[in-house]
Design a protein around this motif. Sequence first.
Motif, PDB file in Angstrom:
ATOM      1  N   MET A   1      67.412  72.694  37.349  1.00 25.48           N
ATOM      2  CA  MET A   1      67.151  73.653  36.291  1.00 25.48           C
ATOM      3  C   MET A   1      66.873  75.032  36.865  1.00 25.48           C
ATOM      4  N   SER A   2      66.213  75.112  38.009  1.00 26.76           N
ATOM      5  CA  SER A   2      65.856  76.372  38.629  1.00 26.76           C
ATOM      6  C   SER A   2      67.072  77.246  38.870  1.00 26.76           C
ATOM      7  N   SER A   3      68.193  76.643  39.255  1.00 29.12           N
ATOM      8  CA  SER A   3      69.395  77.425  39.538  1.00 29.12           C
ATOM      9  C   SER A   3      70.001  78.004  38.263  1.00 29.12           C
ATOM     10  N   GLU A   4      69.657  77.455  37.101  1.00 29.66           N
ATOM     11  CA  GLU A   4      70.176  77.959  35.838  1.00 29.66           C
ATOM     12  C   GLU A   4      69.410  79.173  35.346  1.00 29.66           C
ATOM     13  N   LEU A   5      68.197  79.366  35.821  1.00 29.87           N
ATOM     14  CA  LEU A   5      67.366  80.491  35.400  1.00 29.87           C
ATOM     15  C   LEU A   5      67.414  81.591  36.442  1.00 29.87           C
ATOM     16  N   SER A   6      67.359  82.820  35.988  1.00 29.27           N
ATOM     17  CA  SER A   6      67.286  83.944  36.921  1.00 29.27           C
ATOM     18  C   SER A   6      65.913  83.938  37.589  1.00 29.27           C
ATOM     19  N   GLY A   7      65.791  84.675  38.669  1.00 29.40           N
ATOM     20  CA  GLY A   7      64.500  84.794  39.342  1.00 29.40           C
ATOM     21  C   GLY A   7      63.431  85.330  38.408  1.00 29.40           C
ATOM     22  N   ASP A   8      63.769  86.338  37.603  1.00 28.75           N
ATOM     23  CA  ASP A   8      62.792  86.896  36.663  1.00 28.75           C
ATOM     24  C   ASP A   8      62.364  85.862  35.630  1.00 28.75           C
ATOM     25  N   ASP A   9      63.334  85.062  35.158  1.00 32.63           N
ATOM     26  CA  ASP A   9      62.997  84.030  34.179  1.00 32.63           C
ATOM     27  C   ASP A   9      62.103  82.954  34.796  1.00 32.63           C
ATOM     28  N   ARG A  10      62.354  82.577  36.034  1.00 36.17           N
ATOM     29  CA  ARG A  10      61.505  81.589  36.719  1.00 36.17           C
ATOM     30  C   ARG A  10      60.105  82.147  36.932  1.00 36.17           C
ATOM     31  N   ARG A  11      60.015  83.421  37.322  1.00 37.83           N
ATOM     32  CA  ARG A  11      58.688  84.043  37.485  1.00 37.83           C
ATOM     33  C   ARG A  11      57.912  83.991  36.176  1.00 37.83           C
ATOM     34  N   ALA A  12      58.566  84.360  35.095  1.00 35.06           N
ATOM     35  CA  ALA A  12      57.908  84.368  33.782  1.00 35.06           C
ATOM     36  C   ALA A  12      57.499  82.956  33.372  1.00 35.06           C
ATOM     37  N   ARG A  13      58.379  81.983  33.575  1.00 33.16           N
ATOM     38  CA  ARG A  13      58.070  80.591  33.231  1.00 33.16           C
ATOM     39  C   ARG A  13      56.857  80.104  34.022  1.00 33.16           C
ATOM     40  N   ASN A  14      56.842  80.383  35.319  1.00 30.18           N
ATOM     41  CA  ASN A  14      55.754  79.904  36.170  1.00 30.18           C
ATOM     42  C   ASN A  14      54.435  80.605  35.850  1.00 30.18           C
ATOM     43  N   ALA A  15      54.491  81.888  35.533  1.00 29.04           N
ATOM     44  CA  ALA A  15      53.270  82.601  35.123  1.00 29.04           C
ATOM     45  C   ALA A  15      52.736  82.017  33.814  1.00 29.04           C
ATOM     46  N   ALA A  16      53.631  81.710  32.889  1.00 27.86           N
ATOM     47  CA  ALA A  16      53.210  81.099  31.621  1.00 27.86           C
ATOM     48  C   ALA A  16      52.594  79.721  31.852  1.00 27.86           C
ATOM     49  N   THR A  17      53.145  78.972  32.792  1.00 27.35           N
ATOM     50  CA  THR A  17      52.576  77.669  33.130  1.00 27.35           C
ATOM     51  C   THR A  17      51.143  77.829  33.628  1.00 27.35           C
ATOM     52  N   LEU A  18      50.899  78.854  34.441  1.00 29.40           N
ATOM     53  CA  LEU A  18      49.533  79.063  34.945  1.00 29.40           C
ATOM     54  C   LEU A  18      48.584  79.499  33.833  1.00 29.40           C
ATOM     55  N   GLU A  19      49.072  80.256  32.870  1.00 31.05           N
ATOM     56  CA  GLU A  19      48.210  80.589  31.729  1.00 31.05           C
ATOM     57  C   GLU A  19      47.787  79.311  31.006  1.00 31.05           C
ATOM     58  N   THR A  20      48.748  78.416  30.808  1.00 28.88           N
ATOM     59  CA  THR A  20      48.461  77.132  30.182  1.00 28.88           C
ATOM     60  C   THR A  20      47.522  76.299  31.059  1.00 28.88           C
ATOM     61  N   TYR A  21      47.743  76.334  32.364  1.00 26.59           N
ATOM     62  CA  TYR A  21      46.904  75.625  33.341  1.00 26.59           C
ATOM     63  C   TYR A  21      45.431  75.987  33.126  1.00 26.59           C
ATOM     64  N   PHE A  22      45.129  77.287  33.085  1.00 24.63           N
ATOM     65  CA  PHE A  22      43.739  77.708  32.942  1.00 24.63           C
ATOM     66  C   PHE A  22      43.189  77.420  31.551  1.00 24.63           C
ATOM     67  N   GLU A  23      44.014  77.535  30.514  1.00 31.01           N
ATOM     68  CA  GLU A  23      43.562  77.221  29.153  1.00 31.01           C
ATOM     69  C   GLU A  23      43.174  75.746  29.031  1.00 31.01           C
TER      70      GLU A  23
ATOM     71  N   LEU B   1      49.705  86.605  39.626  1.00 28.70           N
ATOM     72  CA  LEU B   1      50.522  87.562  40.359  1.00 28.70           C
ATOM     73  C   LEU B   1      51.790  86.897  40.893  1.00 28.70           C
ATOM     74  N   PRO B   2      52.893  86.958  40.133  1.00 25.46           N
ATOM     75  CA  PRO B   2      54.147  86.398  40.630  1.00 25.46           C
ATOM     76  C   PRO B   2      54.572  87.105  41.924  1.00 25.46           C
ATOM     77  N   LEU B   3      55.178  86.364  42.823  1.00 25.27           N
ATOM     78  CA  LEU B   3      55.581  86.897  44.120  1.00 25.27           C
ATOM     79  C   LEU B   3      57.090  87.131  44.162  1.00 25.27           C
ATOM     80  N   ASP B   4      57.574  87.674  45.270  1.00 26.17           N
ATOM     81  CA  ASP B   4      59.016  87.893  45.427  1.00 26.17           C
ATOM     82  C   ASP B   4      59.789  86.592  45.275  1.00 26.17           C
ATOM     83  N   ASP B   5      59.271  85.527  45.882  1.00 24.18           N
ATOM     84  CA  ASP B   5      59.869  84.206  45.689  1.00 24.18           C
ATOM     85  C   ASP B   5      59.520  83.785  44.265  1.00 24.18           C
ATOM     86  N   PRO B   6      60.502  83.613  43.394  1.00 25.55           N
ATOM     87  CA  PRO B   6      60.199  83.337  41.983  1.00 25.55           C
ATOM     88  C   PRO B   6      59.492  82.010  41.738  1.00 25.55           C
ATOM     89  N   ASP B   7      59.459  81.149  42.735  1.00 22.44           N
ATOM     90  CA  ASP B   7      58.806  79.859  42.568  1.00 22.44           C
ATOM     91  C   ASP B   7      57.414  79.802  43.191  1.00 22.44           C
TER      92      ASP B   7
END
Length: 147
Positions: free
Chosen positions: A1-23, A84-90
Amino acid sequence: MSSELSGDDRRARNAATLETYFERLAALDVDSWIELWAEGCVQVMPFAAGGVPDRVEGRDQVWDLYRGMAEDYAELAFDDVEILPLDDPDKVLALWRPRGRMTDGRAYANENVGLFEFDADGRIAMFTEYFHPVYVAQAFAAEGARS
């Protein structure tokens, strides 16, 4: 699935996951929180203390550790969370200040920083967490060693 998403989309997805993580963790909902983790995940805590292990492997072990910790909290909050998303989108760096009250009435406060690494499906595959070990030892040593 990662290859189907752009780096920016993966960064956004992973940041959203962390928001959910803390909630979910603040709600002490470890049963839904663990769904954010990959099956073969690893958590490393180089400064672990108070019976908290320095390495936990596999989703079941992570769940066991946090389920036990969650039982010790009457309430938990995360102040000043910075994702803080990094250069590596994952990979995402996060800083947070957990604040809580233990079931025996003691207060808990710490300052944490962690590097989260995500798999292709957007689940947490690797988490390296740094925190002040004395505060952890004070909070959890009184409750007995975690395994």
